[in-house]
Design a protein around this motif. Structure first.
Motif, PDB file in Angstrom:
ATOM      1  N   LYS A   5     -11.054   3.569  28.741  1.00 42.86           N
ATOM      2  CA  LYS A   5     -11.599   4.651  27.918  1.00 42.86           C
ATOM      3  C   LYS A   5     -10.939   5.960  28.293  1.00 42.86           C
ATOM      4  N   MET A   6     -10.985   6.883  27.352  1.00 45.78           N
ATOM      5  CA  MET A   6     -10.399   8.201  27.571  1.00 45.78           C
ATOM      6  C   MET A   6     -11.358   9.051  28.408  1.00 45.78           C
ATOM      7  N   GLU A   7     -10.832   9.646  29.469  1.00 43.82           N
ATOM      8  CA  GLU A   7     -11.578  10.585  30.294  1.00 43.82           C
ATOM      9  C   GLU A   7     -10.678  11.784  30.544  1.00 43.82           C
ATOM     10  N   ASN A   8     -11.070  12.969  30.075  1.00 45.01           N
ATOM     11  CA  ASN A   8     -10.280  14.191  30.245  1.00 45.01           C
ATOM     12  C   ASN A   8      -8.844  13.995  29.770  1.00 45.01           C
ATOM     13  N   ASN A   9      -8.688  13.429  28.568  1.00 43.46           N
ATOM     14  CA  ASN A   9      -7.382  13.193  27.948  1.00 43.46           C
ATOM     15  C   ASN A   9      -6.494  12.230  28.727  1.00 43.46           C
ATOM     16  N   VAL A  10      -7.078  11.411  29.589  1.00 44.89           N
ATOM     17  CA  VAL A  10      -6.328  10.403  30.325  1.00 44.89           C
ATOM     18  C   VAL A  10      -6.994   9.046  30.080  1.00 44.89           C
ATOM     19  N   MET A  11      -6.178   8.059  29.692  1.00 46.51           N
ATOM     20  CA  MET A  11      -6.711   6.709  29.505  1.00 46.51           C
ATOM     21  C   MET A  11      -6.903   6.088  30.885  1.00 46.51           C
ATOM     22  N   ARG A  12      -8.125   5.672  31.175  1.00 46.51           N
ATOM     23  CA  ARG A  12      -8.437   5.072  32.468  1.00 46.51           C
ATOM     24  C   ARG A  12      -8.954   3.651  32.270  1.00 46.51           C
ATOM     25  N   MET A  13      -8.623   2.793  33.234  1.00 48.08           N
ATOM     26  CA  MET A  13      -9.110   1.428  33.207  1.00 48.08           C
ATOM     27  C   MET A  13      -9.859   1.171  34.511  1.00 48.08           C
ATOM     28  N   ARG A  14     -11.011   0.492  34.394  1.00 53.12           N
ATOM     29  CA  ARG A  14     -11.784   0.170  35.594  1.00 53.12           C
ATOM     30  C   ARG A  14     -12.499  -1.155  35.385  1.00 53.12           C
ATOM     31  N   GLN A  15     -12.763  -1.820  36.500  1.00 51.54           N
ATOM     32  CA  GLN A  15     -13.535  -3.059  36.448  1.00 51.54           C
ATOM     33  C   GLN A  15     -14.996  -2.704  36.225  1.00 51.54           C
ATOM     34  N   VAL A  16     -15.686  -3.515  35.430  1.00 48.55           N
ATOM     35  CA  VAL A  16     -17.127  -3.355  35.225  1.00 48.55           C
ATOM     36  C   VAL A  16     -17.823  -4.646  35.662  1.00 48.55           C
ATOM     37  N   PRO A  17     -19.020  -4.514  36.248  1.00 49.60           N
ATOM     38  CA  PRO A  17     -19.714  -5.702  36.761  1.00 49.60           C
ATOM     39  C   PRO A  17     -20.280  -6.603  35.666  1.00 49.60           C
ATOM     40  N   SER A  18     -20.601  -6.025  34.501  1.00 41.53           N
ATOM     41  CA  SER A  18     -21.200  -6.816  33.428  1.00 41.53           C
ATOM     42  C   SER A  18     -21.086  -6.058  32.112  1.00 41.53           C
ATOM     43  N   LEU A  19     -21.384  -6.770  31.037  1.00 43.03           N
ATOM     44  CA  LEU A  19     -21.344  -6.168  29.707  1.00 43.03           C
ATOM     45  C   LEU A  19     -22.541  -6.690  28.923  1.00 43.03           C
ATOM     46  N   ASP A  20     -23.377  -5.772  28.430  1.00 47.38           N
ATOM     47  CA  ASP A  20     -24.549  -6.166  27.651  1.00 47.38           C
ATOM     48  C   ASP A  20     -24.114  -6.770  26.316  1.00 47.38           C
ATOM     49  N   LEU A  21     -24.813  -7.829  25.916  1.00 48.35           N
ATOM     50  CA  LEU A  21     -24.586  -8.476  24.624  1.00 48.35           C
ATOM     51  C   LEU A  21     -25.902  -8.397  23.847  1.00 48.35           C
ATOM     52  N   PRO A  22     -26.077  -7.324  23.057  1.00 44.10           N
ATOM     53  CA  PRO A  22     -27.334  -7.162  22.315  1.00 44.10           C
ATOM     54  C   PRO A  22     -27.544  -8.296  21.305  1.00 44.10           C
ATOM     55  N   LYS A  23     -28.790  -8.612  21.058  1.00 43.74           N
ATOM     56  CA  LYS A  23     -29.165  -9.685  20.138  1.00 43.74           C
ATOM     57  C   LYS A  23     -28.583  -9.432  18.748  1.00 43.74           C
ATOM     58  N   MET A  24     -27.877 -10.457  18.234  1.00 43.20           N
ATOM     59  CA  MET A  24     -27.351 -10.483  16.862  1.00 43.20           C
ATOM     60  C   MET A  24     -26.395  -9.324  16.542  1.00 43.20           C
ATOM     61  N   GLN A  25     -25.650  -8.862  17.550  1.00 39.92           N
ATOM     62  CA  GLN A  25     -24.641  -7.826  17.324  1.00 39.92           C
ATOM     63  C   GLN A  25     -23.305  -8.310  17.867  1.00 39.92           C
ATOM     64  N   ASN A  26     -22.227  -7.989  17.163  1.00 40.18           N
ATOM     65  CA  ASN A  26     -20.898  -8.315  17.663  1.00 40.18           C
ATOM     66  C   ASN A  26     -20.503  -7.341  18.760  1.00 40.18           C
ATOM     67  N   VAL A  27     -19.953  -7.866  19.839  1.00 36.89           N
ATOM     68  CA  VAL A  27     -19.394  -7.044  20.914  1.00 36.89           C
ATOM     69  C   VAL A  27     -17.922  -7.431  21.005  1.00 36.89           C
ATOM     70  N   GLU A  28     -17.055  -6.455  20.770  1.00 36.99           N
ATOM     71  CA  GLU A  28     -15.623  -6.725  20.758  1.00 36.99           C
ATOM     72  C   GLU A  28     -14.981  -6.419  22.096  1.00 36.99           C
ATOM     73  N   LEU A  29     -14.228  -7.385  22.579  1.00 39.04           N
ATOM     74  CA  LEU A  29     -13.341  -7.174  23.714  1.00 39.04           C
ATOM     75  C   LEU A  29     -11.981  -6.990  23.061  1.00 39.04           C
ATOM     76  N   LYS A  30     -11.419  -5.776  23.155  1.00 43.66           N
ATOM     77  CA  LYS A  30     -10.221  -5.449  22.391  1.00 43.66           C
ATOM     78  C   LYS A  30      -9.313  -4.507  23.171  1.00 43.66           C
ATOM     79  N   PRO A  31      -8.039  -4.438  22.784  1.00 46.52           N
ATOM     80  CA  PRO A  31      -7.134  -3.485  23.433  1.00 46.52           C
ATOM     81  C   PRO A  31      -7.707  -2.071  23.340  1.00 46.52           C
ATOM     82  N   GLY A  32      -7.636  -1.335  24.431  1.00 46.32           N
ATOM     83  CA  GLY A  32      -8.147   0.032  24.452  1.00 46.32           C
ATOM     84  C   GLY A  32      -9.645   0.122  24.678  1.00 46.32           C
ATOM     85  N   GLY A  33     -10.313  -0.993  24.964  1.00 44.63           N
ATOM     86  CA  GLY A  33     -11.760  -1.003  25.187  1.00 44.63           C
ATOM     87  C   GLY A  33     -12.100  -2.008  26.273  1.00 44.63           C
TER      88      GLY A  33
END
Length: 165
Positions: free
Chosen positions: A78-106
């Motif tokens: 994600k963009m932080e102060n005009n710099v694209m940063r990448m970091r590991q996350v421990p988990s990702l919420d998957l809300p009921k009946m919603q699409n969650v995209e794992l995609k370039p830039g996210g």
């Protein structure tokens, strides 16, 4: 009398068997995975990303990833102060009946320390660890390797955000 006993016993066995089947089906995470793909690599490249769309039938959480082709981690870009940063996350919420995209830039699965080159047309096995109703279920995904220049249609043009040259 013996016939009635056998019938009652058979009915009990069927009821218990059906209950067990329904109970185990309910315990399985109901998460649909679509459009799973991995960006191809050049021969000496040691990392790539895996992308897909997740759709949970009930509230769930992606709590881990693994693959036999490399060390796999769940990452966020994600963009932080005009710099694209990448970091590991421990988990990702998957809300009921919603699409969650794992995609370039996210959000995406980062594959590091690749054991070999990923060539277009190959398949990469990925195991998703999904927590739902207090249980962690492993779900197998087969991701198609796409050309190393591949990008998700919507993310391709926005990958650099507001970055100017």
């Amino acid at each position: 009398m013996q016939a009635n006993f056998r019938a009652a016993r058979a009915a009990t066995i069927v009821t218990l068997a059906l209950g067990g089947l329904l109970g185990s089906a309910h315990a399985m995470a109901q998460v649909d995975v679509s459009n799973a793909w991995v960006r191809g690599t050049v021969p000496a490249q040691t990392a790539s990303g895996a992308f897909m769309t997740l759709h949970a039938h009930d509230t769930a959480k992606l709590v881990g990833v693994s693959s036999p082709v490399a060390t796999a981690e769940l990452h966020e870009m994600k963009m932080e102060n005009n710099v694209m940063r990448m970091r590991q996350v421990p988990s990702l919420d998957l809300p009921k009946m919603q699409n969650v995209e794992l995609k370039p830039g996210g959000y995406h699965v980062m594959l590091m320390g690749l054991k070999s080159q990923l060539k277009a047309g190959d398949t990469v096995p990925i195991t998703l660890k999904i927590e739902q109703n207090g249980k962690v279920i492993e779900q197998q995904v087969k991701a198609e390797v796409r050309d190393l220049t591949a990008a998700a249609p919507a993310a391709a043009s926005g990958a650099h955000g507001d970055h100017k040259h």
